[in-house]
Motif scaffolding. Structure first.
Motif, short mmCIF file in Angstrom:
data_model
loop_
_atom_site.label_atom_id
_atom_site.label_comp_id
_atom_site.label_asym_id
_atom_site.label_seq_id
_atom_site.Cartn_x
_atom_site.Cartn_y
_atom_site.Cartn_z
N GLU A 1 37.04 30.48 31.27
CA GLU A 1 38.19 31.21 31.80
C GLU A 1 38.14 32.69 31.41
N SER A 2 37.50 32.99 30.28
CA SER A 2 37.43 34.37 29.81
C SER A 2 36.68 35.28 30.78
N LEU B 1 37.56 40.31 36.28
CA LEU B 1 37.31 40.44 37.72
C LEU B 1 38.56 40.83 38.51
N VAL B 2 39.72 40.56 37.95
CA VAL B 2 40.98 40.78 38.68
C VAL B 2 41.14 42.21 39.18
N PRO B 3 40.96 43.24 38.34
CA PRO B 3 41.16 44.60 38.84
C PRO B 3 40.22 44.98 39.99
N ILE C 1 40.47 43.23 47.11
CA ILE C 1 39.46 43.01 48.14
C ILE C 1 39.56 41.61 48.72
N GLU C 2 39.74 40.65 47.83
CA GLU C 2 39.76 39.24 48.23
C GLU C 2 40.85 38.52 47.44
N ARG D 1 33.54 33.65 44.20
CA ARG D 1 32.13 33.32 43.96
C ARG D 1 31.57 34.07 42.75
N PRO D 2 31.90 35.37 42.55
CA PRO D 2 31.38 36.06 41.37
C PRO D 2 31.79 35.39 40.05
#
Length: 85
Positions: free
Chosen positions: A33-34, A39-41, A46-47, A56-57
């Protein structure tokens, strides 16, 4: 070796991971989860998704991180994370 603990939210995965960590001196705990919050910002505009596991990333980064930790440490890696899909 990578031990993935999957189960329902609140099902004791983190507690089980801590127990395995204590029982297996060579084990390390890695929380997949870390990998989500960084990735959120970047991706939320974008998605938009309901859960970062849908990106996917995130899935690729988790696989890469676990593989790298496995190779680098040579230890048992315990990963507590609910995977619904």
């Amino acid at each position: 070796m990578i031990v993935w603990l999957n189960g329902p939210f609140g099902g004791g995965k983190t507690t089980t991971a801590a127990e395995l960590d204590a029982l297996l001196p060579e084990a390390v705990v890695f929380d997949p989860e870390s990998m989500g919050p960084p990735l959120v910002p970047t991706l939320s505009g974008i998605e938009p998704v309901h859960d970062f596991q849908d990106w996917r990333p995130w899935r690729e980064l988790v696989v890469t991180a676990l593989t790298s930790l496995d190779r680098h440490t040579g230890r048992t890696i315990v990963a507590p994370q609910t995977v619904v899909v």
